[in-house]
Design a protein around this motif. Structure first.
Motif, PDB file in Angstrom:
ATOM      1  N   LEU A 164      39.484  41.652  41.581  1.00 58.94           N
ATOM      2  CA  LEU A 164      39.791  42.960  40.999  1.00 58.94           C
ATOM      3  C   LEU A 164      38.672  43.977  41.172  1.00 58.94           C
ATOM      4  O   LEU A 164      38.909  45.177  40.996  1.00 58.94           O
ATOM      5  CB  LEU A 164      40.094  42.809  39.496  1.00 58.94           C
ATOM      6  N   ASP A 167      39.291  46.869  43.460  1.00 58.50           N
ATOM      7  CA  ASP A 167      40.554  47.567  43.195  1.00 58.50           C
ATOM      8  C   ASP A 167      40.415  48.275  41.846  1.00 58.50           C
ATOM      9  O   ASP A 167      40.603  47.676  40.792  1.00 58.50           O
ATOM     10  CB  ASP A 167      41.702  46.562  43.170  1.00 58.50           C
ATOM     11  N   SER A 168      40.082  49.562  41.870  1.00 59.35           N
ATOM     12  CA  SER A 168      39.764  50.284  40.640  1.00 59.35           C
ATOM     13  C   SER A 168      40.949  50.347  39.678  1.00 59.35           C
ATOM     14  O   SER A 168      40.771  50.258  38.452  1.00 59.35           O
ATOM     15  CB  SER A 168      39.277  51.702  40.961  1.00 59.35           C
ATOM     16  N   VAL A 169      42.156  50.473  40.204  1.00 59.92           N
ATOM     17  CA  VAL A 169      43.339  50.540  39.344  1.00 59.92           C
ATOM     18  C   VAL A 169      43.565  49.203  38.656  1.00 59.92           C
ATOM     19  O   VAL A 169      43.806  49.122  37.441  1.00 59.92           O
ATOM     20  CB  VAL A 169      44.581  50.954  40.149  1.00 59.92           C
ATOM     21  N   ALA A 170      43.491  48.121  39.416  1.00 59.56           N
ATOM     22  CA  ALA A 170      43.699  46.794  38.840  1.00 59.56           C
ATOM     23  C   ALA A 170      42.601  46.446  37.846  1.00 59.56           C
ATOM     24  O   ALA A 170      42.858  45.819  36.812  1.00 59.56           O
ATOM     25  CB  ALA A 170      43.759  45.749  39.947  1.00 59.56           C
ATOM     26  N   LEU A 172      40.924  48.619  35.976  1.00 61.14           N
ATOM     27  CA  LEU A 172      41.189  49.387  34.759  1.00 61.14           C
ATOM     28  C   LEU A 172      42.296  48.732  33.944  1.00 61.14           C
ATOM     29  O   LEU A 172      42.202  48.670  32.697  1.00 61.14           O
ATOM     30  CB  LEU A 172      41.576  50.820  35.142  1.00 61.14           C
ATOM     31  N   ARG A 173      43.315  48.233  34.622  1.00 61.31           N
ATOM     32  CA  ARG A 173      44.414  47.552  33.919  1.00 61.31           C
ATOM     33  C   ARG A 173      43.893  46.313  33.184  1.00 61.31           C
ATOM     34  O   ARG A 173      44.264  46.032  32.052  1.00 61.31           O
ATOM     35  CB  ARG A 173      45.496  47.170  34.925  1.00 61.31           C
ATOM     36  N   PHE A 174      42.986  45.582  33.819  1.00 59.83           N
ATOM     37  CA  PHE A 174      42.396  44.405  33.186  1.00 59.83           C
ATOM     38  C   PHE A 174      41.563  44.810  31.971  1.00 59.83           C
ATOM     39  O   PHE A 174      41.624  44.168  30.909  1.00 59.83           O
ATOM     40  CB  PHE A 174      41.522  43.661  34.203  1.00 59.83           C
ATOM     41  N   GLN A 175      40.791  45.882  32.120  1.00 59.94           N
ATOM     42  CA  GLN A 175      39.923  46.315  31.015  1.00 59.94           C
ATOM     43  C   GLN A 175      40.732  46.749  29.798  1.00 59.94           C
ATOM     44  O   GLN A 175      40.318  46.531  28.645  1.00 59.94           O
ATOM     45  CB  GLN A 175      39.017  47.456  31.489  1.00 59.94           C
ATOM     46  N   ARG A 176      41.881  47.347  30.025  1.00 58.96           N
ATOM     47  CA  ARG A 176      42.715  47.792  28.908  1.00 58.96           C
ATOM     48  C   ARG A 176      43.259  46.629  28.089  1.00 58.96           C
ATOM     49  O   ARG A 176      43.644  46.809  26.926  1.00 58.96           O
ATOM     50  CB  ARG A 176      43.869  48.651  29.433  1.00 58.96           C
ATOM     51  N   GLN A 177      43.299  45.454  28.694  1.00 60.20           N
ATOM     52  CA  GLN A 177      43.801  44.282  27.979  1.00 60.20           C
ATOM     53  C   GLN A 177      42.728  43.602  27.140  1.00 60.20           C
ATOM     54  O   GLN A 177      43.034  42.712  26.346  1.00 60.20           O
ATOM     55  CB  GLN A 177      44.371  43.271  28.983  1.00 60.20           C
TER      56      GLN A 177
END
Length: 547
Positions: A164, A167-170, A172-177
């Motif tokens: 990840l 992949d900046s988008v992926a 960020l999605r991981f960090q939000r979790q």
């Protein structure tokens, strides 16, 4: 599409950009490179160096406009794009282990089935070997700030999949979790490790030449340092041309000649040694450069050696009961027998009996254990003389002497394999090929340790003894164990597994260590009955030169 940035002078390049160019086909991995040989700890140290900003060394690239070298089409489970039309060819000369590690760790692997994977290599759908081991996934622990792999370590739900980080988008999605009191520190740690990989740069050194010999000499020079590469890959690099691809030639030979004989898994090393013997070269002292020159001038020798190996494989199975290279007592015996069948493809019964005696005497005498290069050359010279004269030749440092079976059974040892072959031969006397087919179908897994340690009252020597080894299909081992422990063996089972009246009496008395000890003595006696006639016959015919 713009030309990749390493087309011109040596310079430093972002790691992420270099990996993109590999995936796009601008930089290819030639087939003469080794598959992945790094273990997980070595790969982890590479990742730690990037985490800490420590240089990992330059990458050397060969640029050519004329030479089209065969390359790996897969890097692990990732299919590599072909080179763009009209672009100069770029081949990775140095850095395969590092870039394979990084590409595999920083790219999400597509799903693969177990049937596609093999230990140390990945079998891609079209059968091509990959340059990367099958275990690709790497995780970063945001608390310990270290790297972990699923096949070695426990992976926790909040660990960051390393693929990840680019992949900046992926990411960020991981960090939000992320949640809990550690969330803020975890986000900071994930940003920090992502920056480490995104900002990391690697020196690129191009070697721009259309001279294939210069490129291969460069490859040989840089790969003669550090971790030793296999001789096969080195010889392949030195012999490669548009008309001759050593790896393809070996693969074709194995498929056409050896696969139907259960010998397709033969390692390349004894094949090259057999080629050296066929050329009259020293199998140990001849270097890759010298062998490559001979193969370039006489490439047909590889086919001759393949045919000889096929003949040797037939002899080993049909006459000796040895079904595959995995079960050969010594790999060097394969080399010497290949040379024998190259010189005499169709031996008569007299010569065949000499070869049979030679195989088992060198096995039971452990005469290839720790053998020096000079002694191997003498063994080959003796075989030449034996083939030409049909007279046994025995030029060793000592007269023949049977070596005792070790107190601890280890199937890797030649003497332990000899013991196993006697078990198979004894079963073959009961029913044709009964034992040999068991050994052929299950290999070392057919040599089962039957009496459990817990039933031997701490007698470790009995548990590890060859007397506690039984030749049986894995699916039937449990049934045999139950029959022995319950003392319900049938006469057929006793005969099949060399359980004499004396050993059975010890079993009935509940003395399992004595049962194992007597059974071992009975099998060793069978070995002597088998071996002594061969020794006597060989000795009567032999020209013995001890020294």
């Amino acid at each position: 599409m713009p030309a990749p940035s390493f087309y011109s002078d040596p310079h430093v390049q972002f790691l992420s950009q270099l990996l993109e160019e590999i995936g796009a086909g601008h930089l290819q991995i030639p087939r003469f490179q080794r598959p992945m040989v790094w273990n997980w700890e070595t790969r982890r140290e590479l990742l730690r160096s990037i985490r800490d900003g420590i240089p990992i060394g330059a990458v050397m690239v060969w640029r050519t406009t004329r030479n089209a070298v065969k390359c790996y089409e897969h890097l692990g489970p990732h299919r590599m794009a072909p080179p763009p039309d009209g672009a100069a060819r770029q081949y990775l000369l140095d850095g395969v282990q590092r870039l394979s590690t990084l590409y595999g760790a920083l790219h999400a692997a597509p799903p693969i089935s177990e049937s596609q994977a093999d230990e140390g290599l990945l079998e891609t759908p079209d059968g091509e070997e990959s340059v990367v081991v099958k275990n690709f996934d790497v995780f970063f622990d945001l608390k310990t700030k270290d790297f972990y792999a699923p096949f070695e370590d426990e992976i926790l739900p909040d660990m960051l999949p390393l693929h990840l980080v680019l992949d900046s988008v992926a990411l960020l999605r991981f960090q939000r979790q992320l949640g809990g009191e550690f969330a803020e520190q975890a986000i900071e740690a994930s940003d920090e490790i992502a920056r480490s990989f995104r900002d990391y740069k690697i020196p690129i050194i191009p070697i721009t030449t259309d001279d294939l010999d210069m490129a291969t000499r460069t490859f040989q020079s840089i790969n003669s340092q550090g971790e030793r590469m296999s001789e096969t890959h080195m010889v392949h690099a030195l012999t490669w041309s548009s008309d001759f691809d050593l790896q393809d030639q070996i693969a074709d030979m194995k498929r056409e000649i050896l696969s139907g004989r259960r010998w397709a898994e033969l390692n390349d090393d004894p094949i090259l040694k057999a080629c050296k013997a066929a050329f009259g070269l020293d199998v140990y002292k001849t270097n890759a450069q010298e062998l490559s020159l001979r193969l370039k001038s006489e490439p047909e020798i590889l086919r001759d050696v393949g045919e000889a190996l096929g003949k040797a494989a037939d002899f080993l199975w049909e006459v000796c009961g040895v079904p595959s290279p995995e079960l050969m007592p010594y790999a060097l015996q394969t080399v010497v027998l290949a040379e024998a069948f190259r010189r005499q493809p169709n031996p008569d019964k007299e010569l065949e009996q000499l070869l049979y005696a030679w195989l088992w005497m060198t096995t039971y005498g452990e005469l290839f254990a720790g053998m020096s290069g000079d002694r191997v050359q003498i063994a080959i010279a003796d075989m030449h003389e034996m083939i030409d004269t049909k007279r046994a030749v025995w030029t060793w440092r000592r007269p023949f002497e049977e070596r005792p079976i070790s107190k601890t059974f280890d199937f890797r040892a030649a003497r332990a394999k000899a013991f196993t072959f006697r078990l198979a031969a004894f079963q073959d006397q009961i029913a044709p090929r009964m034992g040999s087919e068991t050994l052929a179908s299950a290999g070392r897994r057919s040599v089962a340790q039957i009496i459990p340690y817990s039933r031997l009252k701490g007698a470790r020597s009995a548990y590890s003894s060859a007397g506690n080894r039984f030749l049986v299909l894995p699916a039937e081992a449990g049934f045999l164990r139950d029959a022995i422990l319950s003392k319900t063996l049938t006469d057929h089972m006793r005969e099949k597994h060399v359980i004499s009246d004396a050993s059975f009496e010890a079993l009935l008395e509940g003395d399992l260590p004595r049962f194992i000890s007597i059974r071992l003595a009975d099998i060793v006696d069978l070995e002597l009955q088998f071996l002594r006639p061969l020794v006597n016959q060989f000795s009567e015919l032999a020209l013995t030169r001890v020294g």
